[in-house]
Design an enzyme around this catalytic site. Structure first.
Site, short mmCIF file in Angstrom:
data_model
loop_
_atom_site.label_atom_id
_atom_site.label_comp_id
_atom_site.label_asym_id
_atom_site.label_seq_id
_atom_site.Cartn_x
_atom_site.Cartn_y
_atom_site.Cartn_z
N GLY B 54 0.82 -1.20 0.00
CA GLY B 54 0.00 0.00 0.00
C GLY B 54 0.85 1.25 0.00
O GLY B 54 2.00 1.23 0.43
N SER B 55 0.30 2.37 -0.48
CA SER B 55 1.00 3.64 -0.39
C SER B 55 0.81 4.20 1.02
O SER B 55 0.06 3.67 1.82
CB SER B 55 0.44 4.61 -1.42
OG SER B 55 0.72 4.15 -2.72
N GLY B 56 1.53 5.30 1.31
CA GLY B 56 1.40 5.90 2.64
C GLY B 56 2.59 5.62 3.53
O GLY B 56 2.62 6.06 4.68
N HIS B 57 3.59 4.86 3.01
CA HIS B 57 4.77 4.50 3.80
C HIS B 57 6.03 5.17 3.26
O HIS B 57 7.13 4.73 3.56
CB HIS B 57 4.97 2.99 3.79
CG HIS B 57 3.76 2.20 4.15
ND1 HIS B 57 3.13 2.35 5.35
CD2 HIS B 57 3.06 1.27 3.47
CE1 HIS B 57 2.09 1.53 5.40
NE2 HIS B 57 2.01 0.88 4.25
N LYS B 105 5.79 -8.04 2.25
CA LYS B 105 5.48 -7.85 3.67
C LYS B 105 4.30 -8.75 4.03
O LYS B 105 3.35 -8.87 3.28
CB LYS B 105 5.14 -6.38 3.96
CG LYS B 105 6.31 -5.44 3.61
CD LYS B 105 6.12 -4.04 4.17
CE LYS B 105 4.94 -3.28 3.63
NZ LYS B 105 4.90 -3.18 2.15
N ASP B 110 -1.39 -8.45 0.77
CA ASP B 110 -0.14 -8.41 0.01
C ASP B 110 0.28 -9.82 -0.40
O ASP B 110 0.67 -10.07 -1.53
CB ASP B 110 0.99 -7.77 0.84
CG ASP B 110 0.82 -6.27 0.97
OD1 ASP B 110 -0.26 -5.77 0.66
OD2 ASP B 110 1.78 -5.60 1.39
N HIS B 219 -0.18 0.64 9.47
CA HIS B 219 -1.37 1.06 8.75
C HIS B 219 -2.34 1.80 9.64
O HIS B 219 -3.55 1.78 9.42
CB HIS B 219 -2.08 -0.14 8.13
CG HIS B 219 -1.23 -0.86 7.15
ND1 HIS B 219 -0.50 -1.96 7.49
CD2 HIS B 219 -0.97 -0.61 5.86
CE1 HIS B 219 0.17 -2.36 6.43
NE2 HIS B 219 -0.09 -1.57 5.44
N1 LIG Z 1 -6.87 -16.47 4.33
C1 LIG Z 1 -8.15 -16.21 4.01
N2 LIG Z 1 -8.93 -17.17 3.45
C2 LIG Z 1 -10.22 -16.92 3.11
N3 LIG Z 1 -10.81 -15.73 3.30
C3 LIG Z 1 -10.08 -14.75 3.84
C4 LIG Z 1 -8.72 -14.93 4.23
N4 LIG Z 1 -8.27 -13.75 4.75
C5 LIG Z 1 -9.28 -12.89 4.68
N5 LIG Z 1 -10.37 -13.47 4.14
C6 LIG Z 1 -11.67 -12.85 3.85
O1 LIG Z 1 -11.45 -11.56 3.31
C7 LIG Z 1 -12.31 -10.62 3.94
C8 LIG Z 1 -11.67 -9.24 3.96
O2 LIG Z 1 -11.56 -8.76 2.64
P1 LIG Z 1 -11.10 -7.26 2.32
O3 LIG Z 1 -11.54 -6.94 0.95
O4 LIG Z 1 -11.54 -6.36 3.40
O5 LIG Z 1 -9.53 -7.37 2.29
P2 LIG Z 1 -8.48 -6.93 3.44
O6 LIG Z 1 -8.28 -8.09 4.35
O7 LIG Z 1 -8.90 -5.66 4.06
O8 LIG Z 1 -7.17 -6.72 2.60
P3 LIG Z 1 -6.06 -5.58 2.87
O9 LIG Z 1 -5.59 -5.89 4.24
O10 LIG Z 1 -5.01 -5.78 1.85
O11 LIG Z 1 -6.77 -4.25 2.75
C9 LIG Z 1 -12.55 -11.20 5.31
O12 LIG Z 1 -13.78 -10.78 5.82
C10 LIG Z 1 -12.51 -12.71 5.09
O13 LIG Z 1 -13.80 -13.23 4.80
#
Ligand SMILES: Nc1ncnc2c1ncn2[C@@H]1O[C@H](COP(=O)(O)OP(=O)(O)OP(=O)(O)O)[C@@H](O)[C@H]1O
Ligand SMILES: [Mg+2]
Lengths: 209, 357
Positions: B54-57, B105, B110, B219
Site C-alpha cells: 500500500g501507499s502511505g509508507h 510484507k 499483500d 497502517h
Molecule cells: N486467508 C483467508 N482465506 C479466506 N478468506 C479470507 C482470508 N483472509 C481474509 N479473508 C476474507 O477476506 C475478507 C476481507 O476482505 P477485504 O476486501 O476487506 O480485504 P483486506 O483483508 O482488508 O485486505 P487488505 O488488508 O489488503 O486491505 C474477510 O472478511 C474474510 O472473509
C-alpha cells in the site's frame, strides 16, 4: 437448468447488490478489519460490468474467467485474489458450456470454493468467507441427491450460507487482518462471509425470476 | 482533515506524477497499471528485486528504487495492497532473464496478491521467487493469527538483498539471503497519534493526549496495548525489551518452487538475540515524529543494547517506513554477520537511501 443469460444476469445482480450493500459491508469491515471490503467489492464488480459486454458472445466458462481476471486486477486486498480465483476456477471447471445442468452448477461452485481454499487456506471456523461457502456446498450436494428442482436446491444452499454467515459472529478470527484483534474479533459478522452470502443469494434470485 | 491533496481519488496518481517529474534520471513511472522502475531497467544479467504494498509508507517502496536496492516497486492505494497485474507487468519490465525476487510484507492482502502475480510471471516463463518479511514482535503467536506483520526489517532486507543482486548473486542466493536477514530481524512500533487515510477523512483511531499505543503496525491500526504517556527513556526501554528479550518465533511460510511451479511450506524459527550479537539498529519515524526525537530514542536504545552485551555495528535513523503523518516511531534490530555487513556497506543510490555512490 441455467442458461448463459441467467449467468450474465447473476453477475449483474451481484454488482447491483454489492453496490447497494457497499456501506453495510464496509461497516462490518471497520469493526474487525480496515473498513474497505464494501468499497473493494463494489469497485471490482463495477469493472466487471464494464467488461461484461465485450464477452457476452462467449461461452459461460469464458465469461466467468473474464470476471475472475477482472476482479483479480481491480479489487486488491485479500478478497481480490480470493474472489478472482473463485471465478477463474469456476469458469475452468465448466469450460465451453452454453447452459448448465444443476450438477454443472454444483461443479462450478465447488471448483470456485476449491480455489478459495487453495489461495487463502482457510479452515472451517477461521471466520472467513469459507464459513459461508462450506455449509452451502454441503447443503446443495444433499439437495441435489434428493432430486429437488434448481430453485429448491439453491434455496437450500442459500439458507445454509446465511446460517454459516451468522455463525461467524461468535467466532474469533484466525485468518486475515481480523486475526490481529484476537478476542476483540468476537461478536462481529465476517464481511467476506457476508459478501459471499449476498453473491449466492443473487444467484437464487436470478433463477427465481 | 487537512492535507495537501486535490481529489482523494487521485492522491496516489498525482504523487507518482510528481515523483516522475522530479527524478526522470533515476526512475520511470508506469501508470496503467502503477509501478516504478529504475531508469536503467532491465539491468543486464542481474537478478531483479521487486517489492510493493500500500501507499502511505514513503519513501518505502518507490523511494528505494535504484542502484543497489530495488529494480521495481508496486504501489497500491493508500494502505491497500497492490493487485497482481502490477507485480506481473513490473516483473516483465525489470527481468533481464536472471529472474525476479519478490519481497513481500506479511499481510494477507499483500501475500495473496503477490502469490497470484508469481503464478502469472511463472506461466510467462519468468524465473521468480518470493520471500516474506515478518518481523513485528508485537504479534506473539503465529497459530491463531496471520502471523507477524512485515515492518521495519523490510527496509534492511531491501538494502542488503539489492546490494547482493548488484554484486552478482543469483536468484536462489538472493532469496536465501533475504530469508536470512528477515529471520535475523525484529521490530516494535509505538504511536503518539493516529493518522488519517485520505479516503476515510478522519483519524483511524482516537488517542488521548495522555496516552500512547504500544505494538502498532504501519497502517494506523491500533496496537497491542494502550498505555499512559511516559518519558522517551521509559518508552524506549519497553520497546528495546520487546525486541531484545523476544523469545524464539516459529511459523510456517509458503514459498514458490520455480522448478515445479508450485507452492511449498517451510518451517522457520527465529532465534532470540544474545550477548555477543552484533546488530544494525534502525530507529524509524512514523512520519510525524522529528528526527531529533529519534536521536533521543537511539540514545536509550544504545544503552539497552550495551546492557545486554549486544553491539550496534551500524545504524539507520530517520523516516524510512512511515504511516502517513502519524507521530510515533519503531525500532528494528537485525543481527549481522560478515555477509550482511558487506552488503549493508555497499553503495546504494536511491531517492530515499544513498551512500558510497
Ligand atoms: N486467508 C483467508 N482465506 C479466506 N478468506 C479470507 C482470508 N483472509 C481474509 N479473508 C476474507 O477476506 C475478507 C476481507 O476482505 P477485504 O476486501 O476487506 O480485504 P483486506 O483483508 O482488508 O485486505 P487488505 O488488508 O489488503 O486491505 C474477510 O472478511 C474474510 O472473509
Ligand atoms: Mg478490509
Amino acid at each position: 437448468m441455467i442458461t448463459k443469460d441467467q449467468i450474465v444476469r447473476w453477475l449483474e445482480k451481484t454488482a447491483a447488490v454489492l453496490q447497494a450493500n457497499k456501506t453495510y459491508l464496509t461497516d462490518l469491515d471497520s469493526a474487525i478489519g480496515d473498513a474497505d471490503h464494501g468499497t473493494n467489492m463494489d469497485r471490482g464488480f463495477k469493472k466487471v460490468m464494464e467488461k461484461l459486454p465485450t464477452v457476452f458472445d462467449n461461452d459461460i466458462g469464458n465469461i466467468l474467467k473474464t470476471t475472475g481476471m477482472t476482479l483479480i486486477s481491480s479489487v486488491g486486498g485479500a478478497s481480490g485474489p480470493l474472489y478472482g480465483t473463485f471465478f477463474m476456477r469456476s469458469g475452468m471447471a465448466i469450460a465451453a458450456k452454453e447452459e448448465l445442468s444443476d450438477e454443472d452448477l454444483f461443479t462450478l461452485l465447488q471448483a470456485g470454493v476449491e480455489g478459495i481454499l487453495q489461495r487463502g487456506r482457510p479452515n472451517l471456523e477461521d471466520k472467513t468467507m469459507y464459513d459461508a461457502w462450506a455449509p452451502a456446498l454441503e447443503a446443495m450436494q444433499g439437495a441435489l441427491s434428493t432430486g429437488m428442482g434448481t430453485v429448491e436446491v439453491l434455496e437450500t444452499a442459500v439458507a445454509a450460507a446465511e446460517q454459516g454467515m451468522k455463525n461467524t459472529i461468535p467466532l474469533q478470527a484466525r485468518k486475515g487482518r481480523a486475526s490481529y484483534l484476537g478476542e476483540r474479533s468476537i461478536g462481529h459478522q465476517d464481511p467476506g462471509a457476508t459478501s459471499s452470502y449476498l453473491m449466492l443469494n443473487a444467484l437464487l434470485e436470478t433463477v427465481k425470476e | 482533515m487537512k492535507k495537501l491533496i486535490n481529489d482523494v481519488d487521485n492522491v496516489v496518481r498525482e504523487q507518482l506524477e510528481g515523483m516522475a517529474l522530479a527524478h526522470p534520471d533515476a526512475i520511470k513511472v508506469n501508470y496503467d497499471p502503477y509501478f516504478v522502475v529504475r531508469a536503467d531497467a532491465p539491468v543486464e544479467g542481474k537478478v531483479a528485486i521487486i517489492s510493493g504494498g500500500g501507499s502511505g509508507h514513503e519513501p518505502m517502496h518507490g523511494g528505494f528504487v535504484g542502484m543497489g536496492m530495488l529494480d521495481g516497486a508496486c504501489p497500491g492505494e493508500v494502505f491497500t495492497s497492490p493487485t497482481p497485474d502490477q507485480m506481473y507487468e513490473c516483473a516483465k519490465a525489470v527481468d533481464s532473464g536472471a529472474g525476479v525476487l519478490f519481497l513481500v510484507k506479511n499481510y494477507t492482502g499483500d501475500v495473496l496478491n503477490f502469490e497470484t502475480a508469481a503464478e502469472l510471471a511463472y506461466a510467462d516463463g519468468i524465473k521468480v521467487q518470493s520471500i516474506l518479511v515478518d518481523d513485528d514482535a508485537a504479534v506473539k503467536d503465529s497459530l491463531y493469527t496471520a502471523g507477524r506483520r512485515g515492518v521495519g526489517a523490510t527496509v534492511i532486507v531491501e538494502k542488503i538483498v539489492g546490494a547482493a543482486a548488484e554484486a552478482g548473486y543469483n536468484l536462489g542466493q538472493c532469496a536465501d539471503l533475504a530469508r536470512k536477514v528477515n529471520m535475523y530481524g525484529r521490530s516494535i512500533g509505538i504511536a503518539l497519534t493516529s493518522c488519517t487515510v485520505p479516503a476515510a477523512g478522519k483519524p483511524t483511531f482516537d488517542l488521548g493526549d495522555g496516552e500512547f499505543e504500544f505494538g502498532i503496525g504501519i497502517h494506523g491500526e491500533p496496537g497491542r496495548q494502550r498505555l499512559p504517556m511516559k518519558s522517551v527513556d521509559e518508552i524506549t526501554a519497553m520497546m528495546a525489551a520487546a525486541v531484545l528479550d523476544d523469545e524464539a518465533y516459529s511459523r510456517t511460510v509458503r514459498e514458490w518452487d520455480n522448478e515445479e511451479g508450485t507452492w511449498f511450506d517451510k518451517e522457520l524459527t527465529d532465534e532470540p538475540f544474545k550477548s555477543g550479537d552484533s546488530v544494525i539498529a534502525f530507529v524509524n519515524s512514523m512520519g510525524g515524529t522529528p528526527v531529533s526525537e529519534l536521536y533521543a530514542v537511539y540514545r536509550k536504545l544504545a544503552a539497552e543494547c550495551e546492557a545486554r552485551g549486544v553491539k550496534i555495528a551500524r545504524n539507520l535513523i530517520g523516516p524510512y517506513i512511515t504511516s502517513l503523518e502519524m507521530q510515533g516511531c519503531s525500532i528494528t534490530l537485525v543481527k549481522t554477520d560478515d555477509e550482511i555487513l558487506k552488503f549493508w556497506d555497499a553503495p546504494v543510490n536511491t531517492l530515499g537511501l544513498r551512500w558510497g555512490a
